[in-house]
Design an enzyme around this catalytic site. Structure first.
Site, PDB file in Angstrom:
ATOM      1  N   ARG A 130      63.974  13.369  54.429  1.00 28.26           N
ATOM      2  CA  ARG A 130      64.485  13.615  55.774  1.00 28.26           C
ATOM      3  C   ARG A 130      63.545  12.946  56.760  1.00 28.26           C
ATOM      4  NH1 ARG A 130      63.426  17.989  59.622  1.00 28.26           N
ATOM      5  NH2 ARG A 130      65.101  18.015  61.157  1.00 28.26           N
ATOM      6  N   GLU A 173      65.840  20.883  66.263  1.00 24.74           N
ATOM      7  CA  GLU A 173      65.276  21.979  67.056  1.00 24.74           C
ATOM      8  C   GLU A 173      65.576  21.910  68.555  1.00 24.74           C
ATOM      9  OE1 GLU A 173      61.150  22.632  66.132  1.00 24.74           O
ATOM     10  OE2 GLU A 173      61.550  23.025  64.022  1.00 24.74           O
ATOM     11  N   ASN A 218      64.860  25.370  59.988  1.00 21.39           N
ATOM     12  CA  ASN A 218      63.411  25.167  59.977  1.00 21.39           C
ATOM     13  C   ASN A 218      62.749  26.524  60.135  1.00 21.39           C
ATOM     14  OD1 ASN A 218      63.931  22.450  59.920  1.00 21.39           O
ATOM     15  ND2 ASN A 218      63.016  21.987  61.908  1.00 21.39           N
ATOM     16  N   TYR A 256      58.855  28.556  59.824  1.00 22.87           N
ATOM     17  CA  TYR A 256      57.407  28.532  59.593  1.00 22.87           C
ATOM     18  C   TYR A 256      56.783  29.922  59.568  1.00 22.87           C
ATOM     19  CZ  TYR A 256      57.611  23.521  60.112  1.00 22.87           C
ATOM     20  OH  TYR A 256      57.909  22.200  59.905  1.00 22.87           O
TER      21      TYR A 256
HETATM   22  C1  FCB Z   1      58.520  21.730  63.916  1.00 28.10           C
HETATM   23  C2  FCB Z   1      58.819  20.276  64.213  1.00 28.10           C
HETATM   24  C3  FCB Z   1      58.038  19.293  63.385  1.00 28.10           C
HETATM   25  C4  FCB Z   1      56.619  19.741  63.156  1.00 28.10           C
HETATM   26  C5  FCB Z   1      56.575  21.166  62.676  1.00 28.10           C
HETATM   27  C6  FCB Z   1      55.185  21.684  62.379  1.00 28.10           C
HETATM   28  O1  FCB Z   1      58.803  22.494  65.032  1.00 28.10           O
HETATM   29  O2  FCB Z   1      60.186  20.028  64.025  1.00 28.10           O
HETATM   30  O3  FCB Z   1      58.125  18.051  64.008  1.00 28.10           O
HETATM   31  O4  FCB Z   1      55.868  19.544  64.279  1.00 28.10           O
HETATM   32  O5  FCB Z   1      57.178  22.007  63.614  1.00 28.10           O
END
Ligand code: FCB
Length: 456
Positions: free
Chosen positions: A90, A179, A305, A307
């Site tokens: 990607r 995003e 996405n 984290y």
């Molecule tokens: C996301 C972004 C990516 C990277 C990660 C850590 O928000 O899409 O570009 O910076 O965080």
């Protein structure tokens, strides 16, 4: 037993099923974060070039001028991915490389780069998964108002058409935008990202125009490549409230709606979250008659996405006792990914999901036998993949996973301080050095089994 240990022991069980055949194992990057070569072959200026040039915007004063030089080292990077048994890549396409001022003139050399990249990936047996916008707006379009202006979604649809005309014969999966929340919030409300503006009204207008851009581009891509899968990537930070105080309830609602449901709701045909549009007194003047119909055209997949999670109390900036953290201070909380995927599927029942980004910035300071022993990153990946596997077993249709990131790269306002890569990019040589997590991930990708990573 800690959460991570508990999940880890579950994966070691011999009867742990493999991931479904055909599950995509990939990594993700984005143009401005890895390409460098900002002045090469006719690329125009992007808002990130301008933003980085202003002192104070980037923590270490750096920029993406060189980054990982992926623009020139793409063939080696493909070979690296092939050697790690990765089946998909990607990446994002830089709008200012293709159209230096965002509209009008097309820079064929820019398109040639993506043409070479796509051919190279296919020749290596790696599926290309391009995203059309990962935050590098042509500066000329910012000068004409940026995302708060309706000009941008219209220009974006034309740009999408130009890219699809060139690459559409080989691409089977497109992503429109990466995003939208970060585009509107960090770019136009907090100002921590390019173009560094701070206005609630601009941010709300931008939020709508980013979604409109997605919808308009989706129509164009469908018309030109009816067989291709088209989707969008949204970021989610599951939010949990830590107090019953009215201020906490209010902060939670606004934050949770803006970050987590503001984009997926209209895409799913449910409009913007009503409580929060009222709370922010947004009159929605930007939302024209057909816009919500354009935005809610069915997508083939939702890119997710993930984290970390967020705990929200009554006071801004309050610290909460939480679990282990990454080098950036983001809590490691894999269960929130499982919660998120089940919640998304229960609420919206999308056709399928890809985890388009997941990963961790870790200190990467431990060396063992000359290798970068990033056991903490391996633990992070293992725990999150375990959650995904459990969701698949529960019937959530998740078809692939993209580790963020292939390479340590330019982490926006943080510069180069934090590395998310499973491969280190040595400074100043830019040599690629796979970390232990890269070998772990390769073993998992090769076998489709999490325990294979540990047995490698
Ligand atoms: C996301 C972004 C990516 C990277 C990660 C850590 O928000 O899409 O570009 O910076 O965080």
């Amino acid at each position: 037993m800690s959460i991570t240990e508990e999940s880890a022991s579950a994966f070691m069980a011999p009867d742990r099923p493999a991931f479904p055949p055909g599950f995509l194992w990939g990594t993700a990057t984005s143009a401005y974060q890895v390409e460098g070569a900002v002045g090469q072959d006719g690329r125009g200026e992007s808002i990130w070039d301008r933003f980085c040039a202003t002192p104070g915007h980037i923590a270490d004063g750096s920029s993406g001028v060189v980054a990982c030089d992926h623009y020139n080292r793409w063939a080696d990077d493909i070979e690296l991915m092939r050697s790690l048994a990765l089946g998909a890549y990607r990446f994002s396409i830089a709008w200012p490389r293709v159209m230096p001022t965002g509209v009008g003139e097309v820079n064929q050399s820019g398109l040639d780069f993506y043409d070479r990249l796509v051919d190279g990936l296919l020749a290596a047996g790696i599926q290309p998964f391009p995203t059309l916008y990962h935050w590098d707006l042509p500066q000329a379009l910012e000068d004409r108002g940026g995302w708060p202006s309706r000009l941008i979604p219209e220009a974006f649809a034309d740009y999408a058409e130009i890219v699809v005309a060139r690459l559409g014969d080989r691409i089977t999966r497109w992503g429109t935008i990466n995003e939208p929340f970060v585009v509107a919030n960090h770019g136009y409300l907090t100002g921590e990202h390019a173009p560094g503006r701070s206005s609630l009204a601009d941010s709300l207008a931008a939020s709508h125009h980013v979604l409109l851009a997605h919808g308009l581009a989706l129509e164009r891509i469908r018309a030109m490549s009816p067989a291709a899968d088209v989707g969008i990537t949204l970021n989610f930070t599951p939010a949990f409230r830590t107090s019953e105080a009215p201020a906490a309830v209010d902060r939670f609602q606004v934050s949770d709606d803006l970050e987590n449901w503001w984009y997926v709701n209209p895409i799913a045909g449910l409009g913007y979250p009503v409580r929060t549009t009222a709370r922010l007194a947004w009159d929605q003047a930007e939302v024209h008659a057909d816009d919500l119909a354009i935005i809610s055209q069915p997508i083939d997949y939702l890119g997710v996405n993930f984290y970390t999670r967020k705990l929200i109390g009554a006071v801004e900036g309050e610290r909460h006792a939480a679990g282990p953290e990454t080098a950036m201070g983001w809590e490691v909380h894999a269960e929130s990914l499982g919660w998120l995927l089940r919640t998304l599927h229960a609420r919206y029942a999308m056709k399928r999901y890809y985890i388009t980004e997941n990963g961790a910035a870790m200190p990467d300071t431990v060396r063992r036998d000359g290798r970068i022993a990033d056991d903490d990153r391996i633990g992070y990946l293992r725990a999150h993949l375990g959650e995904i596997q459990a969701c698949i077993a529960d019937g959530v249709p998740i078809d692939g996973y993209f580790a963020w990131s292939l390479l340590d790269n330019f982490e926006w306002a943080h510069g180069y301080k934090y590395g998310f890569g499973i491969v280190e990019v040595e400074q100043p040589t830019l040599a690629r050095i796979p970390k232990d997590s890269a070998y772990w991930y390769a073993a998992v990708a090769r076998s489709g089994r999490l325990d294979a990573g540990d047995d490698r």
